[in-house]
Each structure stands twice: as structure tokens, then as C-alpha cells.
Design an enzyme around this catalytic site. Structure first.
Site, PDB file in Angstrom:
ATOM      1  N   ASP A  13       0.818  -1.208   0.000  1.00 60.35           N
ATOM      2  CA  ASP A  13       0.000   0.000   0.000  1.00 60.35           C
ATOM      3  C   ASP A  13       0.857   1.267   0.000  1.00 60.35           C
ATOM      4  OD1 ASP A  13      -2.360   1.409  -0.025  1.00 60.35           O
ATOM      5  OD2 ASP A  13      -2.702   1.258   2.134  1.00 60.35           O
ATOM      6  N   ASN A  44     -11.119  -2.472  -5.225  1.00 59.34           N
ATOM      7  CA  ASN A  44     -10.358  -1.498  -6.014  1.00 59.34           C
ATOM      8  C   ASN A  44     -11.033  -1.107  -7.337  1.00 59.34           C
ATOM      9  OD1 ASN A  44      -7.153  -2.765  -4.856  1.00 59.34           O
ATOM     10  ND2 ASN A  44      -8.265  -0.966  -4.166  1.00 59.34           N
TER      11      ASN A  44
HETATM   12  C1  IPE Z   1      -5.484  -2.757  -0.147  1.00 58.06           C
HETATM   13  O1  IPE Z   1      -5.145  -1.422  -0.284  1.00 58.06           O
HETATM   14  C2  IPE Z   1      -5.463  -3.445  -1.475  1.00 58.06           C
HETATM   15  C3  IPE Z   1      -4.155  -3.595  -2.091  1.00 58.06           C
HETATM   16  C4  IPE Z   1      -2.993  -3.274  -1.563  1.00 58.06           C
HETATM   17  C5  IPE Z   1      -4.169  -4.180  -3.409  1.00 58.06           C
HETATM   18  P1  IPE Z   1      -6.243  -0.263  -0.442  1.00 58.06           P
HETATM   19  O2  IPE Z   1      -5.510   1.008  -0.515  1.00 58.06           O
HETATM   20  O3  IPE Z   1      -7.151  -0.587  -1.556  1.00 58.06           O
HETATM   21  O4  IPE Z   1      -7.061  -0.388   0.923  1.00 58.06           O
HETATM   22  P2  IPE Z   1      -7.910   0.703   1.697  1.00 58.06           P
HETATM   23  O5  IPE Z   1      -8.861   1.302   0.703  1.00 58.06           O
HETATM   24  O6  IPE Z   1      -6.952   1.715   2.211  1.00 58.06           O
HETATM   25  O7  IPE Z   1      -8.573  -0.048   2.808  1.00 58.06           O
HETATM   26  C1  IPE Z   2      -1.687   0.216  -3.290  1.00 62.62           C
HETATM   27  O1  IPE Z   2      -1.450   1.589  -3.332  1.00 62.62           O
HETATM   28  C2  IPE Z   2      -1.900  -0.369  -4.663  1.00 62.62           C
HETATM   29  C3  IPE Z   2      -3.281  -0.772  -4.949  1.00 62.62           C
HETATM   30  C4  IPE Z   2      -4.269  -0.743  -4.097  1.00 62.62           C
HETATM   31  C5  IPE Z   2      -3.571  -1.225  -6.309  1.00 62.62           C
HETATM   32  P1  IPE Z   2      -2.638   2.643  -3.304  1.00 62.62           P
HETATM   33  O2  IPE Z   2      -3.033   2.954  -4.692  1.00 62.62           O
HETATM   34  O3  IPE Z   2      -3.734   2.180  -2.424  1.00 62.62           O
HETATM   35  O4  IPE Z   2      -1.909   3.906  -2.654  1.00 62.62           O
HETATM   36  P2  IPE Z   2      -2.515   4.933  -1.607  1.00 62.62           P
HETATM   37  O5  IPE Z   2      -3.051   4.130  -0.461  1.00 62.62           O
HETATM   38  O6  IPE Z   2      -3.608   5.681  -2.315  1.00 62.62           O
HETATM   39  O7  IPE Z   2      -1.356   5.788  -1.239  1.00 62.62           O
HETATM   40 MG    MG Z   3      -4.135   2.409  -0.467  1.00 58.25          MG
END
Ligand code: IPE
Ligand code: IPE
Ligand code: MG
Length: 239
Positions: free
Chosen positions: A17, A65
Site C-alpha cells: 500500500d 479497487n
Molecule cells: C489494499 O489497499 C489493497 C491492495 C494493496 C491491493 P487499499 O488502498 O485498496 O485499501 P484501503 O482502501 O486503504 O482499505
Molecule cells: C496500493 O497503493 C496499490 C493498490 C491498491 C492497487 P494505493 O493505490 O492504495 O496507494 P494509496 O493508499 O492511495 O497511497
Molecule cells: Mg491504499
């Protein structure tokens, strides 16, 4: 086991993340962060044997997502296709066996074909078992498993009296994998976001503020090494 013996986690799972915030800090679009994030994957996979990690499971795309903008989702899907095309040979040569978990039904045909091919191509490898969670959600996985289990009962191939935790585990996407010993989440968020809900019942958790595109092999090594000093009790009292 003596006190001096080093305990290494057999299976580490990572919620990768922080890509978006990493890009934002640089005044770049979110996809710039996802590109940088993908580059880290090889480094972490390659260092697993150094730390005795046999199974690595990474969260690449959740069932939630899809709520992101169409442009970000499309960009991520393109990135996954390119990752498989570019990394297949190196993964094969490095002894990595790749598996995918999650529901493939919503993924495009081209991507699913690449996933199937990579699984087949690397099926003979055993050095590191890399599992990529793509369109994965813990509740979705348990629901799909329950549905298939119910069908077996309906068909008379299974009695409801024989259903136990092991039976249900056998219907999960992860049925061939051991449970994770350690779950790491980067970017400072302290939640599991629907990742490996059933499988992580007794996992240790580690939350690090480092954003995924900055997470390097040394950071991984530090967390994995500190795992050795934790006392896992599994509900029992340890003398
Ligand atoms: C979890 O991260 C999913 C992945 C790392 C693929 P998200 O960024 O989607 O999770 P939330 O929305 O912060 O809970
Ligand atoms: C994790 O990074 C990757 C996926 C969930 C695909 P994020 O895209 O959630 O990054 P932040 O949380 O917005 O920084
Ligand atoms: Mg995230």
C-alpha cells in the site's frame, strides 16, 4: 527448539500500500506510483530465500479497487499484463512458482490467459512460491468457497455433517498454500482491507509507515528478522 535457533516465517503476505501517496508526494499521477511499486516486487521476491521465506503472497488488486476511476483501473490492468510479459522469464529462471488467487471472472481474457500461462510455465519451480492476489477479497473468496461447497452437498457428494474447517479451507483459492505466519502492510494504515481473512487467523501483523515504492529488501529483512523474537501461542499457555 533451543532459544538460540533462528525462527523464520515460512509464509509472508504483504499488503502493498501507498503507491498513490508516493506519487502524490512527487506531484505525479497515481499510476506513476503504481509503476514504481511494481519495480519493488522483483527485489522482494529475490530476497526471500535469504530470509528463509518459502511462500510470499502479495496483494495487487482487491475486489474493492474497482471503485477507483476507470483510468486508474485500466492503468493497473495494463500494468499487470506488462508485469507478467516482462517478468515471466526471470521468474522461471529464478525458480519462482507463481500462482494467482482471486476471482478471475471480472478480469479481461488477455490478462487471464497470461496468468494461466505463467502458472503453467512455472509449475515445476519450488524455490519460492509467489502468490499474487488479483481481484481478491477475503469475503468474496469465502463466499465463493461456500457456494461450491453447498453445490457438492446439493449433488450428494458431501454430507453437511462432514463439513469442518479443513473442508472449507479445501475450497478456498489458497487450498494448496500454508497459512501466512506474518502479514506486513506498508504505508502506515493499520487495517487488513479484506486480505486473507480466514488464513490469517493466527498470523503476526506488522505495520510499517514506509510507502510501498520505497520498501526495499533491507526493510523486508528487518521485519522478517524481528518476527523471530515473537512468541506465538495459538491460544495455548507457553511454559
Ligand atoms: C489494499 O489497499 C489493497 C491492495 C494493496 C491491493 P487499499 O488502498 O485498496 O485499501 P484501503 O482502501 O486503504 O482499505
Ligand atoms: C496500493 O497503493 C496499490 C493498490 C491498491 C492497487 P494505493 O493505490 O492504495 O496507494 P494509496 O493508499 O492511495 O497511497
Ligand atoms: Mg491504499
Amino acid at each position: 527448539m533451543t532459544k538460540m535457533e533462528k525462527i523464520e516465517p515460512n509464509h509472508v503476505a504483504i499488503i502493498m500500500d501507498g503507491n498513490g501517496r508516493w506519487a502524490q508526494q512527487r506531484g505525479k499521477p497515481r499510476l506513476f506510483g503504481h509503476h514504481a511499486g511494481v519495480k519493488r516486487v522483483r527485489e522482494i521476491v529475490e530476497c526471500c530465500p535469504d530470509y528463509g521465506v518459502k511462500y510470499l503472497t502479495i496483494f495487487a488488486f482487491s475486489t474493492e479497487n474497482w471503485k477507483r476511476t476507470q483510468a486508474e483501473v485500466a492503468g493497473l490492468m495494463r500494468l499487470f499484463r506488462r508485469y507478467i510479459e516482462r517478468e515471466a522469464r526471470a521468474l522461471l529462471e529464478d525458480g519462482v512458482r507463481v500462482r494467482f488467487i482471486g476471482d478471475r471472472i471480472k478480469l479481461d481474457e488477455k490478462l487471464v490467459a497470461l496468468m494461466d500461462n505463467l502458472e503453467l510455465l512455472t509449475a515445476g519451480n519450488d524455490k519460492v512460491h509467489l502468490t499474487i492476489a488479483l481481484n481478491y477479497g477475503g469475503r468474496d473468496e469465502v463466499t465463493r468457497a461456500a457456494k461450491r461447497l453447498a453445490y457438492e452437498v446439493e449433488q450428494g457428494r458431501l454430507s453437511h455433517n462432514d463439513v469442518d474447517a479443513e473442508t472449507l479451507s479445501g475450497f478456498l483459492d489458497t487450498h494448496v498454500l500454508p497459512d501466512p505466519d506474518l502479514v506486513i502492510r506498508t504505508s502506515g494504515e493499520a487495517r487488513i482491507s479484506n486480505f486473507l481473512l480466514w488464513q490469517s487467523a493466527y498470523a503476526e501483523y506488522e505495520f510499517t509507515p514506509i510507502l510501498w515504492p520505497d520498501f526495499c529488501a533491507d526493510d523486508f529483512g528487518e521485519i522478517v528478522s524481528s518476527y523471530g523474537s515473537r512468541e506465538r501461542r495459538f491460544g495455548a499457555v507457553i511454559a
